[in-house]
Design a protein around this motif. Structure first.
Motif, PDB file in Angstrom:
ATOM      1  N   GLY A   1       0.781  -1.229   0.000  1.00 50.86           N
ATOM      2  CA  GLY A   1       0.000   0.000   0.000  1.00 50.86           C
ATOM      3  C   GLY A   1       0.812   1.278   0.000  1.00 50.86           C
ATOM      4  O   GLY A   1       0.253   2.362   0.088  1.00 50.86           O
ATOM      5  N   ARG A   2       2.119   1.170  -0.067  1.00 56.56           N
ATOM      6  CA  ARG A   2       3.009   2.332  -0.100  1.00 56.56           C
ATOM      7  C   ARG A   2       3.972   2.186  -1.265  1.00 56.56           C
ATOM      8  O   ARG A   2       4.399   1.085  -1.586  1.00 56.56           O
ATOM      9  N   SER A   3       4.352   3.308  -1.868  1.00 53.51           N
ATOM     10  CA  SER A   3       5.362   3.255  -2.923  1.00 53.51           C
ATOM     11  C   SER A   3       6.485   4.252  -2.710  1.00 53.51           C
ATOM     12  O   SER A   3       7.422   4.308  -3.501  1.00 53.51           O
ATOM     13  N   LEU A   4       6.410   5.038  -1.636  1.00 51.86           N
ATOM     14  CA  LEU A   4       7.426   6.053  -1.369  1.00 51.86           C
ATOM     15  C   LEU A   4       7.498   6.287   0.137  1.00 51.86           C
ATOM     16  O   LEU A   4       6.468   6.332   0.808  1.00 51.86           O
TER      17      LEU A   4
ATOM     18  N   GLY B   1      11.794   4.375  -2.808  1.00 56.43           N
ATOM     19  CA  GLY B   1      10.643   4.286  -3.700  1.00 56.43           C
ATOM     20  C   GLY B   1      10.614   2.933  -4.363  1.00 56.43           C
ATOM     21  O   GLY B   1      11.582   2.172  -4.290  1.00 56.43           O
ATOM     22  N   LEU B   2       9.512   2.629  -5.000  1.00 59.07           N
ATOM     23  CA  LEU B   2       9.383   1.342  -5.671  1.00 59.07           C
ATOM     24  C   LEU B   2       9.551   1.491  -7.176  1.00 59.07           C
ATOM     25  O   LEU B   2       9.009   2.413  -7.781  1.00 59.07           O
ATOM     26  N   ALA B   3      10.315   0.574  -7.740  1.00 59.74           N
ATOM     27  CA  ALA B   3      10.445   0.499  -9.199  1.00 59.74           C
ATOM     28  C   ALA B   3       9.259  -0.299  -9.737  1.00 59.74           C
ATOM     29  O   ALA B   3       8.669  -1.116  -9.025  1.00 59.74           O
ATOM     30  N   ARG B   4       8.936  -0.071 -10.981  1.00 56.92           N
ATOM     31  CA  ARG B   4       7.821  -0.787 -11.607  1.00 56.92           C
ATOM     32  C   ARG B   4       8.186  -2.227 -11.920  1.00 56.92           C
ATOM     33  O   ARG B   4       9.356  -2.584 -12.037  1.00 56.92           O
TER      34      ARG B   4
ATOM     35  N   PRO C   1      19.178  -0.775  -5.338  1.00 51.95           N
ATOM     36  CA  PRO C   1      19.629   0.066  -6.448  1.00 51.95           C
ATOM     37  C   PRO C   1      19.643   1.522  -5.989  1.00 51.95           C
ATOM     38  O   PRO C   1      18.742   1.969  -5.294  1.00 51.95           O
ATOM     39  N   LEU C   2      20.690   2.242  -6.376  1.00 52.53           N
ATOM     40  CA  LEU C   2      20.854   3.645  -6.000  1.00 52.53           C
ATOM     41  C   LEU C   2      20.633   4.490  -7.241  1.00 52.53           C
ATOM     42  O   LEU C   2      21.455   4.491  -8.155  1.00 52.53           O
ATOM     43  N   THR C   3      19.509   5.202  -7.287  1.00 50.17           N
ATOM     44  CA  THR C   3      19.168   5.978  -8.484  1.00 50.17           C
ATOM     45  C   THR C   3      19.452   7.465  -8.356  1.00 50.17           C
ATOM     46  O   THR C   3      19.309   8.191  -9.333  1.00 50.17           O
TER      47      THR C   3
ATOM     48  N   LYS D   1       7.251  -8.146  -9.807  1.00 52.33           N
ATOM     49  CA  LYS D   1       6.665  -7.298  -8.765  1.00 52.33           C
ATOM     50  C   LYS D   1       7.528  -6.057  -8.580  1.00 52.33           C
ATOM     51  O   LYS D   1       8.689  -6.025  -8.976  1.00 52.33           O
ATOM     52  N   GLU D   2       6.933  -5.040  -7.971  1.00 48.64           N
ATOM     53  CA  GLU D   2       7.675  -3.826  -7.676  1.00 48.64           C
ATOM     54  C   GLU D   2       8.792  -4.158  -6.692  1.00 48.64           C
ATOM     55  O   GLU D   2       8.681  -5.103  -5.927  1.00 48.64           O
ATOM     56  N   TYR D   3       9.861  -3.383  -6.741  1.00 54.00           N
ATOM     57  CA  TYR D   3      10.959  -3.625  -5.806  1.00 54.00           C
ATOM     58  C   TYR D   3      11.508  -2.282  -5.325  1.00 54.00           C
ATOM     59  O   TYR D   3      11.468  -1.290  -6.038  1.00 54.00           O
ATOM     60  N   PRO D   4      12.020  -2.255  -4.086  1.00 55.57           N
ATOM     61  CA  PRO D   4      12.491  -0.994  -3.517  1.00 55.57           C
ATOM     62  C   PRO D   4      13.847  -0.560  -4.054  1.00 55.57           C
ATOM     63  O   PRO D   4      14.697  -1.399  -4.382  1.00 55.57           O
ATOM     64  N   MET D   5      14.013   0.746  -4.152  1.00 57.56           N
ATOM     65  CA  MET D   5      15.292   1.338  -4.542  1.00 57.56           C
ATOM     66  C   MET D   5      15.463   2.636  -3.774  1.00 57.56           C
ATOM     67  O   MET D   5      14.495   3.207  -3.280  1.00 57.56           O
TER      68      MET D   5
END
Length: 154
Positions: free
Chosen positions: A47-50, A120-123, A92-94, A132-136
């Motif tokens: 339920g969260r993406s950031l 945040g989550l990558a698509r 991952p460091l963006t 699935k989305e994954y954190p970065m």
């Protein structure tokens, strides 16, 4: 204010203040930092993406796989080290500034009074087998500020 409304307001505030001086940026992120529960919900894609947290520290490094080097990072928050949940070490460091420091192997004086990490989550990328989305790590903000390098690696 519920989480969705708070996040929407946070993003609108970021758009309005995208060029804040570091002192004001740190004040803003300090006011909007979140807790361990919100971080866990983001990392678990629940339920969260950031999420924005005040980190105790972080470690950024190069990970090489199949002759391809990428910038990755881990961070410490509330006494726990967050390393990621996949077989690849770190997130991952963006953040372009920090990616540049890592990939160019530039050292940084670590005399910060505060560090903030934005996760945040990558698509999903079904073509690459990522279902699935994954954190970065989207951004790392420090006080005092680390200046951007004049060059960026290819």
């Amino acid at each position: 204010m519920n989480s969705a409304r708070k996040l929407t307001q946070f993003l609108l505030d970021i758009l309005r203040i995208s060029a804040l001086p570091n002192k004001e940026l740190i004040q803003f992120v300090r006011k909007n930092q979140e807790d361990n529960e919100e971080l866990q919900r983001t990392l678990e894609v629940n339920g969260r993406s950031l999420c924005l947290v005040s980190a105790d520290n972080f470690d950024a490094f190069i990970h090489t796989y199949n002759d391809r080097s990428t910038a990755r990072a881990t961070f410490d928050f509330e006494g726990k080290t967050f390393r990621n949940t996949t077989s690849t070490p770190g997130f991952p460091l963006t953040d372009l500034k920090w990616r540049s420091y890592v990939l160019q192997k530039q050292s940084v004086l670590r005399n910060w009074s505060s560090v903030f990490i934005c996760i945040g989550l990558a698509r999903k990328e079904p073509i690459k087998g990522i279902d699935k989305e994954y954190p970065m790590i989207i951004s790392i903000m420090t006080d005092p500020e680390v200046p951007p390098l004049l060059t960026y690696p290819n």
